[in-house]
Structure formats: C-alpha cells, structure tokens
Design a protein around this motif. Structure first.
Motif, PDB file in Angstrom:
ATOM      1  N   LEU A 235       0.894  -1.157  -0.054  1.00 53.35           N
ATOM      2  CA  LEU A 235       0.088  -0.204  -0.022  1.00 53.35           C
ATOM      3  C   LEU A 235       0.822   1.146  -0.236  1.00 53.35           C
ATOM      4  CD1 LEU A 235      -2.495  -0.954   2.659  1.00 53.35           C
ATOM      5  CD2 LEU A 235      -3.087  -0.557   0.348  1.00 53.35           C
ATOM      6  N   PRO A 236       0.552   2.152  -0.863  1.00 57.55           N
ATOM      7  CA  PRO A 236       1.387   3.500  -0.768  1.00 57.55           C
ATOM      8  C   PRO A 236       1.022   4.257   0.522  1.00 57.55           C
ATOM      9  CG  PRO A 236      -0.115   3.240  -2.857  1.00 57.55           C
ATOM     10  CD  PRO A 236      -0.444   2.386  -2.033  1.00 57.55           C
ATOM     11  N   GLU A 237       1.992   5.130   1.213  1.00 54.62           N
ATOM     12  CA  GLU A 237       1.615   5.649   2.323  1.00 54.62           C
ATOM     13  C   GLU A 237       0.480   6.426   2.478  1.00 54.62           C
ATOM     14  OE1 GLU A 237       4.244   9.144   3.776  1.00 54.62           O
ATOM     15  OE2 GLU A 237       5.151   7.360   4.839  1.00 54.62           O
ATOM     16  N   LEU A 238       0.138   7.261   1.344  1.00 60.11           N
ATOM     17  CA  LEU A 238      -1.026   8.036   1.282  1.00 60.11           C
ATOM     18  C   LEU A 238      -2.334   7.096   1.533  1.00 60.11           C
ATOM     19  CD1 LEU A 238      -2.539  10.817   0.605  1.00 60.11           C
ATOM     20  CD2 LEU A 238      -2.304   9.946  -1.688  1.00 60.11           C
ATOM     21  N   VAL A 239      -2.272   5.877   0.827  1.00 63.45           N
ATOM     22  CA  VAL A 239      -3.490   5.171   1.214  1.00 63.45           C
ATOM     23  C   VAL A 239      -3.636   4.432   2.520  1.00 63.45           C
ATOM     24  CG1 VAL A 239      -4.493   3.068   0.224  1.00 63.45           C
ATOM     25  CG2 VAL A 239      -3.567   4.816  -1.500  1.00 63.45           C
ATOM     26  N   LEU A 240      -2.483   4.090   2.964  1.00 61.15           N
ATOM     27  CA  LEU A 240      -2.409   3.128   4.222  1.00 61.15           C
ATOM     28  C   LEU A 240      -2.899   4.359   5.406  1.00 61.15           C
ATOM     29  CD1 LEU A 240      -1.858   1.091   6.035  1.00 61.15           C
ATOM     30  CD2 LEU A 240       0.606   1.652   5.838  1.00 61.15           C
ATOM     31  N   ILE A 241      -2.049   5.647   5.195  1.00 60.78           N
ATOM     32  CA  ILE A 241      -2.507   6.692   6.183  1.00 60.78           C
ATOM     33  C   ILE A 241      -4.110   6.986   6.343  1.00 60.78           C
ATOM     34  CG2 ILE A 241      -2.046   9.109   6.961  1.00 60.78           C
ATOM     35  CD1 ILE A 241       0.969   8.335   6.513  1.00 60.78           C
ATOM     36  N   SER A 242      -4.477   7.224   5.120  1.00 62.11           N
ATOM     37  CA  SER A 242      -5.713   7.456   4.849  1.00 62.11           C
ATOM     38  C   SER A 242      -6.826   6.658   5.595  1.00 62.11           C
ATOM     39  CB  SER A 242      -6.234   7.854   3.346  1.00 62.11           C
ATOM     40  OG  SER A 242      -5.814   8.832   2.831  1.00 62.11           O
ATOM     41  N   PHE A 243      -6.424   5.469   5.327  1.00 64.28           N
ATOM     42  CA  PHE A 243      -7.109   4.359   5.711  1.00 64.28           C
ATOM     43  C   PHE A 243      -7.232   4.282   7.281  1.00 64.28           C
ATOM     44  CE2 PHE A 243      -7.819  -0.310   7.475  1.00 64.28           C
ATOM     45  CZ  PHE A 243      -9.028  -0.585   7.067  1.00 64.28           C
ATOM     46  N   LEU A 244      -5.831   4.455   7.931  1.00 65.53           N
ATOM     47  CA  LEU A 244      -5.908   4.408   9.234  1.00 65.53           C
ATOM     48  C   LEU A 244      -6.538   5.568  10.055  1.00 65.53           C
ATOM     49  CD1 LEU A 244      -2.112   3.193   9.613  1.00 65.53           C
ATOM     50  CD2 LEU A 244      -4.083   1.918  10.239  1.00 65.53           C
ATOM     51  N   ARG A 245      -6.488   6.830   9.346  1.00 65.39           N
ATOM     52  CA  ARG A 245      -7.419   7.982   9.811  1.00 65.39           C
ATOM     53  C   ARG A 245      -8.847   7.428  10.013  1.00 65.39           C
ATOM     54  NH1 ARG A 245      -4.696  11.340   5.646  1.00 65.39           N
ATOM     55  NH2 ARG A 245      -3.337  12.858   6.839  1.00 65.39           N
ATOM     56  N   GLN A 246      -9.371   6.760   8.795  1.00 62.67           N
ATOM     57  CA  GLN A 246     -10.767   6.519   8.858  1.00 62.67           C
ATOM     58  C   GLN A 246     -11.271   5.132   9.715  1.00 62.67           C
ATOM     59  OE1 GLN A 246     -11.671   6.060   4.777  1.00 62.67           O
ATOM     60  NE2 GLN A 246     -13.785   5.715   5.034  1.00 62.67           N
ATOM     61  N   LEU A 247     -10.097   4.682  10.359  1.00 62.74           N
ATOM     62  CA  LEU A 247     -10.597   3.250  10.871  1.00 62.74           C
ATOM     63  C   LEU A 247     -11.552   3.580  12.247  1.00 62.74           C
ATOM     64  CD1 LEU A 247      -9.862   0.205  10.959  1.00 62.74           C
ATOM     65  CD2 LEU A 247      -8.170   0.643  12.407  1.00 62.74           C
ATOM     66  N   MET A 248     -11.126   4.637  12.943  1.00 63.20           N
ATOM     67  CA  MET A 248     -11.878   4.777  14.124  1.00 63.20           C
ATOM     68  C   MET A 248     -13.388   5.275  13.843  1.00 63.20           C
ATOM     69  SD  MET A 248     -11.163   5.295  17.291  1.00 63.20           S
ATOM     70  CE  MET A 248     -11.644   6.083  18.825  1.00 63.20           C
ATOM     71  N   ASN A 249     -13.465   6.001  12.806  1.00 64.35           N
ATOM     72  CA  ASN A 249     -15.100   6.365  12.251  1.00 64.35           C
ATOM     73  C   ASN A 249     -15.329   5.021  11.578  1.00 64.35           C
ATOM     74  OD1 ASN A 249     -13.145   9.038  12.033  1.00 64.35           O
ATOM     75  ND2 ASN A 249     -14.843   9.646  12.996  1.00 64.35           N
ATOM     76  N   ALA A 250     -14.978   4.533  10.762  1.00 64.99           N
ATOM     77  CA  ALA A 250     -15.682   3.269   9.835  1.00 64.99           C
ATOM     78  C   ALA A 250     -15.852   2.363  10.713  1.00 64.99           C
ATOM     79  CB  ALA A 250     -14.833   3.197   8.745  1.00 64.99           C
ATOM     80  N   ALA A 251     -14.953   1.826  11.474  1.00 67.04           N
ATOM     81  CA  ALA A 251     -15.220   0.479  12.279  1.00 67.04           C
ATOM     82  C   ALA A 251     -15.453   0.782  13.826  1.00 67.04           C
ATOM     83  CB  ALA A 251     -13.797  -0.074  12.360  1.00 67.04           C
ATOM     84  N   GLY A 252     -15.141   1.962  14.414  1.00 72.81           N
ATOM     85  CA  GLY A 252     -15.319   2.188  15.809  1.00 72.81           C
ATOM     86  C   GLY A 252     -16.884   2.927  15.997  1.00 72.81           C
ATOM     87  N   ASP A 253     -16.881   3.919  15.287  1.00 75.59           N
ATOM     88  CA  ASP A 253     -18.201   4.723  15.474  1.00 75.59           C
ATOM     89  C   ASP A 253     -19.427   3.770  14.970  1.00 75.59           C
ATOM     90  OD1 ASP A 253     -19.563   7.245  16.339  1.00 75.59           O
ATOM     91  OD2 ASP A 253     -19.779   7.590  14.264  1.00 75.59           O
ATOM     92  N   THR A 254     -19.342   3.355  13.819  1.00 71.41           N
ATOM     93  CA  THR A 254     -20.663   2.775  13.183  1.00 71.41           C
ATOM     94  C   THR A 254     -20.770   1.393  14.180  1.00 71.41           C
ATOM     95  OG1 THR A 254     -19.016   1.772  11.549  1.00 71.41           O
ATOM     96  CG2 THR A 254     -20.383   3.588  10.888  1.00 71.41           C
ATOM     97  N   THR A 255     -19.843   0.716  14.521  1.00 71.76           N
ATOM     98  CA  THR A 255     -20.231  -0.634  15.264  1.00 71.76           C
ATOM     99  C   THR A 255     -20.591  -0.160  16.569  1.00 71.76           C
ATOM    100  OG1 THR A 255     -18.349  -1.468  14.382  1.00 71.76           O
ATOM    101  CG2 THR A 255     -19.074  -2.747  16.427  1.00 71.76           C
ATOM    102  N   TYR A 256     -20.322   0.939  17.333  1.00 73.10           N
ATOM    103  CA  TYR A 256     -20.795   1.307  18.617  1.00 73.10           C
ATOM    104  C   TYR A 256     -22.481   1.570  18.501  1.00 73.10           C
ATOM    105  CZ  TYR A 256     -22.248   6.050  20.400  1.00 73.10           C
ATOM    106  OH  TYR A 256     -23.020   6.931  20.659  1.00 73.10           O
ATOM    107  N   ARG A 257     -22.560   2.319  17.308  1.00 69.36           N
ATOM    108  CA  ARG A 257     -23.964   2.743  17.116  1.00 69.36           C
ATOM    109  C   ARG A 257     -25.026   1.318  16.759  1.00 69.36           C
ATOM    110  NH1 ARG A 257     -24.598   8.106  15.908  1.00 69.36           N
ATOM    111  NH2 ARG A 257     -22.473   9.101  15.976  1.00 69.36           N
ATOM    112  N   GLY A 258     -24.234   0.676  15.870  1.00 65.91           N
ATOM    113  CA  GLY A 258     -25.062  -0.680  15.369  1.00 65.91           C
ATOM    114  C   GLY A 258     -25.514  -1.622  16.797  1.00 65.91           C
ATOM    115  N   THR A 259     -24.299  -1.746  17.474  1.00 64.43           N
ATOM    116  CA  THR A 259     -24.632  -2.705  18.640  1.00 64.43           C
ATOM    117  C   THR A 259     -25.314  -1.974  19.637  1.00 64.43           C
ATOM    118  OG1 THR A 259     -22.266  -3.392  18.627  1.00 64.43           O
ATOM    119  CG2 THR A 259     -23.143  -3.717  20.619  1.00 64.43           C
TER     120      THR A 259
END
Length: 412
Positions: A235-259
């Motif tokens: 993964l290019p650094e730009l893509v990897l860092i963008s994904f890690l930035r998004q992880l908290m919202n995409a995986a954390g916030d939505t899972t907290y809401r769904g649960t």
C-alpha cells in the motif's frame, strides 16, 4: 506498546468534538414517518437528503437528488459506470486524505481495496474475536457486573469497539484520549478548520507509527497493513495513512451505534430477546434485522458521472446523489411491514453496509463484534431488562443513529 511517536492535541483545547454530533447528524427521534412521506412523492426526488429532512447541506451549489427506493438505491450503488464516489472529496477526502478508498473509483479503488480485504477476511477477523474482542468485552463488563444495573451505552457499547481498535493498533494507553478526540473531530464538517487539523495531526502520528512498525513489526494492524502486499505491491503511504485515519470512524463509531441499536431493539422487544436466550442460532438474524431496521448510517453519497435517468427522473452530470439507505431499508416494496423490528422475518440483504464495489470492507469485523457483545450480554447479564425507574432508550439522528443511554437492570 510504548512508542517514541508523540500525538498532538488540538491547538484549541476548549474545542470538544463530541458536542458536534447533533449539528452534524441530527437529533430526530423518529425520521421514518417523514422518510415514508417523501417516498410517497417519488423514489427519486430533487434536493439533498439533509435539505429534505430540514437540515443545512454542506455539499455546495451543484444539483442534488435523494434516492428513496430500494431498487433505485441498488442501481446507484452497483453501477459505477454512471455513479462515482468523488462526492466525498470535499469532506472525507479533505480530512482522511485523498488516499481514502471511500473517495476512489475503479480501477484505483479495486487495486488497493483488495489489500484491505486480505486483512479483513472472515477467517482472520474471527481470530480477533478470541484474542482482542472477548478480553475487551470482559474487562468492560467487570466494572458494572457487581452492581446489578448499568447504562449499557455509557459503560459498554460506547467504549467497546474503540477499545478493540486501540488494541488492534497497539496504541499506548497515554495516547488513547487524544487519539479519539482527533478521530471524531475529523468528521466535524461544521467546524472544518478543526476537522482538517485533526486529519493533519493523525497523519503525522500514523506516519511515525508506520516507520516504527516496519522496522520492528508486530502482530498489530499497523504492522500487518504496512507489510501486506497484493500482486507484489505494498500500500502507498498515502492510502495506508488515509485508511488508518478512517478506521476509528468506519469501524469504531458505526459498530458502537449498531451494537447500541441492536440491544435497544431487543430490550424493547423482550419476546425476541427471550427467543435468542433460548436459541443462540438466532443471533445472526437479530444482527441483520437491527442493521436493516435502524442502521447506524442512513445515507451514502454518489455523483452522476454523466447525464442519466434514475427512477424516471433526469439526473444531470455532476449532480450529487444521496442514497438514503435508511429509506431503502424500510421500503415496503422490498420489506413487508418495514417499520416492525422482527428477527423472524425472511432474510433479505439490507443497505446498511452499502452494495457493490464499495460495500463496507469491515463488515465481517462489525458482525463479529456485535455477535460477541450480544453473547456476553446473554452470558453475564441474567434476567436483563430495561430499568423502569429511568428513561427508556431513544434512538436519535437523521444521518447517524444511536441511543444516548440504555439503562438496564439484571440479576447479580
């Protein structure tokens, strides 16, 4: 894990990203009667979803449309020759970075997505259930089990998926509070200077972590993503860092809401909760029904690539198209008696994880986390019921849905 990388706070320490929720996502208790009334006017309507629901829209001056029918929603999400993800460039692209796969179209999107998919395949995600998810669940529940009462949102669901992410990333405990403030602040588009600041500071933090973990890799998610390749490419650094930035919202916030929504729905339908107590094989059906009935994210955005027609409505090139997943999930043409929460209904695919090539890459992890959470509730909170002396749960929002509290009692 100790790290030499220092995480930076917001310059304005008085800024509180957690207070922006209502402005960004609305506070409506039940938007579905209004959604049904809009659908009665047509499955595709002029105007953005936010505008139609009475809120300010920050998309700009281009033409806007809202898709309310399940058939038309599927058409938009699947047909990438007519509809693009470029509408996220001014928002998610600005804060998560233009390397975010949420902002990309094919072939670029498919090229990098397959690396993330490799990490998030079900066979790998299931192992996290034992090594990461269960210890987090048990640790949080130990704090309130002796009391016989709890607020399941404040003490459990609001913390649970974020704690999982901290463990996946192997973050130092000292960085967690600042990390969460920055991660949530990235999507505060009503305070764009702070959202941009959060993206910059998280980018600097992750850039240092990637360098550390490439030099001394572990089994954490940063190490895995930094060292995983597909077809000979990292993964290019730009893509990897963008994904890690998004992880908290995409995986954390939505899972907290769904649960949270899943537990609120079952507690308000105790006959269905009792059925699951007697037969745990109903858990997958309960999770999918909760995601359909009141999914955590009610809209997905696309842009028309060229002039086209959708649901008999002309859509000009460049128009922003809001796919109202919450409307599609309650379309009576697709789901009989759609406003009822019913885990026994015939299973049909919902729209809460989107459809097509941009279907949520973390959907398998979300299901594992929701399953483990419900199993732990059934195992440990005996005779669980809503606390009659406290307010009942209220699921609120027009864009992102969640109850602020779920007050319960249980037998010690």
């Amino acid at each position: 894990m100790a790290t030499a990388i220092k995480i930076q706070e917001f310059d304005d320490l008085s800024y509180n990203p957690f207070l922006s929720h209502e402005d960004n996502f609305g506070n409506d208790l039940d938007p579905y009667p209004q959604i049904h009334a809009l659908r009665a006017q047509g499955t595709v309507l002029p105007g953005s979803y936010r505008e139609l629901m009475g809120y300010y829209c920050y998309y700009g001056d281009m033409p806007k449309f809202t898709v309310l029918g399940s058939k038309e929603s599927e058409e938009v999400l699947i047909d990438t020759s007519r509809f693009s993800n470029s509408g996220y460039h001014p928002t998610l692209g600005a804060t998560f970075g233009m390397g975010s796969i949420s902002t990309m179209d094919n072939p670029e999107h498919g090229r990098w997505r397959k690396i993330f998919q490799k990490i998030f395949l079900p066979q790998y995600v299931r192992t996290w259930g034992d090594t990461i998810v269960d210890p987090v669940v048990n640790g949080l529940m130990a704090n309130f089990l002796p009391r016989g009462e709890a607020d399941l949102v404040d003490e459990f669901t609001h913390r649970y998926p974020f704690e999982v992410i901290y463990h996946q990333l192997n973050l130092p405990e000292s960085d967690v509070n600042t990390f969460q403030r920055l991660a949530i602040g990235q999507t505060d588009f009503n305070h764009m200077p702070q959202a941009l600041e959060a993206g910059v500071k998280l980018g600097e933090y992750f850039r240092g972590l990637i360098d550390e973990r490439r030099a001394n890799p572990g089994d954490d998610l940063v190490s895995l993503l930094a060292n995983t390749e597909a077809d000979g490419e990292y993964l290019p650094e730009l893509v990897l860092i963008s994904f890690l930035r998004q992880l908290m919202n995409a995986a954390g916030d939505t899972t907290y809401r769904g649960t949270s929504i899943l537990l609120a729905a079952l507690l308000q339908n105790p006959d269905q909760l009792e059925a699951i107590r007697k037969d745990r094989s109903l858990i997958p059906a309960a999770i999918e029904e909760a995601l359909r009935w009141d999914g955590p994210v009610l809209t997905q955005l696309r842009v028309a690539i060229h002039d086209t027609t959708l649901g008999g409505v002309h859509i000009p090139a460049g128009a922003y198209v809001d796919v109202a997943a919450g409307a599609a999930n309650r379309d009576p043409a697709f789901y009989p008696d759609p406003d009822a929460f019913n885990i026994f209904r015939d299973r049909r695919a919902h729209f809460s994880f989107a459809r097509g090539p941009h279907i949520c890459v973390g959907q398998h992890l979300a299901r594992v986390e929701m399953t483990r959470a419900l199993d732990a509730v059934l195992d440990n909170l005996h005779n669980l019921r809503l606390d009659p002396d406290k307010p009942a749960p209220e699921i609120r929002g027009i864009m992102m849905r969640v109850p602020a509290h779920i007050h319960v009692r249980f037998d010690q």
